[in-house]
Design an enzyme around this catalytic site. Structure first.
Site, PDB file in Angstrom:
ATOM      1  N   HIS A   1      57.418  13.847  16.629  1.00  0.00           N
ATOM      2  CA  HIS A   1      57.780  12.715  15.761  1.00  0.00           C
ATOM      3  C   HIS A   1      56.834  12.536  14.570  1.00  0.00           C
ATOM      4  O   HIS A   1      57.291  12.575  13.422  1.00  0.00           O
ATOM      5  CB  HIS A   1      57.936  11.445  16.606  1.00  0.00           C
ATOM      6  CG  HIS A   1      57.993  10.192  15.804  1.00  0.00           C
ATOM      7  ND1 HIS A   1      59.028   9.908  14.918  1.00  0.00           N
ATOM      8  CD2 HIS A   1      57.138   9.149  15.703  1.00  0.00           C
ATOM      9  CE1 HIS A   1      58.798   8.746  14.335  1.00  0.00           C
ATOM     10  NE2 HIS A   1      57.660   8.260  14.787  1.00  0.00           N
TER      11      HIS A   1
ATOM     12  N   HIS B   1      50.160   7.878  12.522  1.00  0.00           N
ATOM     13  CA  HIS B   1      50.669   6.502  12.449  1.00  0.00           C
ATOM     14  C   HIS B   1      50.915   5.815  13.791  1.00  0.00           C
ATOM     15  O   HIS B   1      50.900   4.593  13.861  1.00  0.00           O
ATOM     16  CB  HIS B   1      51.924   6.416  11.560  1.00  0.00           C
ATOM     17  CG  HIS B   1      53.198   6.864  12.209  1.00  0.00           C
ATOM     18  ND1 HIS B   1      53.604   8.180  12.245  1.00  0.00           N
ATOM     19  CD2 HIS B   1      54.169   6.175  12.867  1.00  0.00           C
ATOM     20  CE1 HIS B   1      54.762   8.267  12.867  1.00  0.00           C
ATOM     21  NE2 HIS B   1      55.128   7.068  13.266  1.00  0.00           N
ATOM     22  N   ASP B   2      51.137   6.569  14.853  1.00  0.00           N
ATOM     23  CA  ASP B   2      51.382   5.934  16.151  1.00  0.00           C
ATOM     24  C   ASP B   2      50.187   6.029  17.102  1.00  0.00           C
ATOM     25  O   ASP B   2      50.294   5.636  18.258  1.00  0.00           O
ATOM     26  CB  ASP B   2      52.617   6.559  16.830  1.00  0.00           C
ATOM     27  CG  ASP B   2      53.930   6.011  16.265  1.00  0.00           C
ATOM     28  OD1 ASP B   2      53.940   4.843  15.811  1.00  0.00           O
ATOM     29  OD2 ASP B   2      54.935   6.738  16.279  1.00  0.00           O
TER      30      ASP B   2
ATOM     31  N   GLU C   1      48.753   2.424  17.957  1.00  0.00           N
ATOM     32  CA  GLU C   1      49.758   1.635  18.673  1.00  0.00           C
ATOM     33  C   GLU C   1      50.053   2.184  20.070  1.00  0.00           C
ATOM     34  O   GLU C   1      50.218   1.425  21.018  1.00  0.00           O
ATOM     35  CB  GLU C   1      51.052   1.610  17.846  1.00  0.00           C
ATOM     36  CG  GLU C   1      52.097   0.647  18.377  1.00  0.00           C
ATOM     37  CD  GLU C   1      53.292   0.538  17.448  1.00  0.00           C
ATOM     38  OE1 GLU C   1      53.080   0.272  16.247  1.00  0.00           O
ATOM     39  OE2 GLU C   1      54.429   0.718  17.905  1.00  0.00           O
ATOM     40  N   ASP C   2      50.119   3.498  20.207  1.00  0.00           N
ATOM     41  CA  ASP C   2      50.625   4.083  21.448  1.00  0.00           C
ATOM     42  C   ASP C   2      49.624   4.887  22.268  1.00  0.00           C
ATOM     43  O   ASP C   2      49.977   5.413  23.324  1.00  0.00           O
ATOM     44  CB  ASP C   2      51.825   4.996  21.144  1.00  0.00           C
ATOM     45  CG  ASP C   2      53.036   4.195  20.682  1.00  0.00           C
ATOM     46  OD1 ASP C   2      53.152   3.026  21.078  1.00  0.00           O
ATOM     47  OD2 ASP C   2      53.844   4.738  19.914  1.00  0.00           O
TER      48      ASP C   2
ATOM     49  N   ASP D   1      59.335   7.009   8.779  1.00  0.00           N
ATOM     50  CA  ASP D   1      59.329   6.742  10.220  1.00  0.00           C
ATOM     51  C   ASP D   1      60.733   6.358  10.685  1.00  0.00           C
ATOM     52  O   ASP D   1      61.242   6.860  11.694  1.00  0.00           O
ATOM     53  CB  ASP D   1      58.328   5.607  10.489  1.00  0.00           C
ATOM     54  CG  ASP D   1      58.096   5.350  11.969  1.00  0.00           C
ATOM     55  OD1 ASP D   1      58.205   6.287  12.769  1.00  0.00           O
ATOM     56  OD2 ASP D   1      57.786   4.188  12.313  1.00  0.00           O
TER      57      ASP D   1
HETATM   58 ZN    ZN Z   1      56.711   6.385  14.457  1.00  0.00          ZN
END
Ligand code: ZN
Length: 180
Positions: free
Chosen positions: A33, A58-59, A62-63, A119
Site C-alpha cells: 500500500h 504515512h501509516d 498510525e499503524d 492514499d
Molecule cells: Zn494509507
C-alpha cells in the site's frame, strides 16, 4: 541522494509493517500500500522528495510502533510534519476519525493534501480489485466518504485529481450496478 533516501524509507516501512496484511481476503503484505501511494504520486509528476518519503512512511505512526522522533531523526522534520498531518488519532472511534478527515482536509499543507489524495486512490483501487468481505453498501459508503476528503484536498495537481476522479467514477458506476 534522493534515491538512497527513498529506498531507506521503503525499507524502514517494510520492516515496520512486516507483520501486517491489508484488509483484503488475499492477505496482501501491508507494504504494497505505501509503495502504491508513493508510485501514484510519482506517476502524477510529483517529485518532492519529502512528499514521496512521507508517502512511504504515512501509516507507520498510525499503524505500527513507530515514534515521531524516529522519523524526525532518520528522515527530518519536514517529512515528520507531513506524516503527522495524515495520521489519525487512534483514541477516537472510526466514525469520528472519518468526520475529522473531512473537516481537516482543506487545512492540510499542499504535500499532505497530495498524499491524502494518493492514499484514497490506492484504497479505492484496492476495494475494486481485491476480494473483500465488505458489503456493497460499505464499499459505496467508503467511496462517498473518500470523495468528501478529496474535495477538501483537490486543486493542486490536475493529473492526480484526474486519476482520483477516474477511479472514483469507475468504482461508483460498478458498485451502483450491484445490489447493496
Ligand atoms: Zn494509507
Amino acid at each position: 541522494m534522493n534515491e538512497k533516501t527513498l529506498i531507506e524509507a521503503a525499507l524502514f516501512a517494510a520492516e515496520k509493517h512486516r507483520l501486517q496484511r491489508r484488509k483484503s481476503l488475499l492477505s496482501i503484505p501491508y507494504i504494497n500500500h505505501p509503495l502504491a501511494v508513493c508510485y501514484i504520486l510519482a506517476q502524477s509528476g510529483i517529485s518532492s522528495i519529502n512528499v514521496l518519503v512521507a508517502a512511504l512512511l504515512h501509516d507507520t505512526i498510525e499503524d505500527t510502533e513507530t515514534s515521531p522522533d524516529e522519523i524526525a531523526n532518520l528522515f527530518g522534520n519536514e517529512v515528520l510534519k507531513i506524516v503527522l498531518e495524515v495520521t489519525d488519532d487512534k483514541t477516537l472511534n472510526d466514525k469520528k476519525r472519518k468526520e475529522l478527515q473531512v473537516i481537516k482536509a482543506p487545512q492540510l499543507s499542499q504535500g499532505a493534501k497530495l498524499l491524502k489524495i494518493a492514499d484514497k486512490i490506492s484504497n479505492l483501487k484496492d476495494i475494486l480489485t481485491h476480494p473483500m468481505d465488505w458489503s456493497n453498501k460499505r464499499k459505496k459508503d467508503y467511496f462517498l466518504w473518500s470523495k468528501q476528503v478529496f474535495d477538501g484536498c483537490k486543486g493542486i495537481n490536475p493529473q492526480l485529481d484526474k486519476l482520483f476522479e477516474e477511479t472514483y467514477n469507475e468504482g461508483i458506476e460498478k458498485l451502483s450496478s450491484l445490489p447493496d
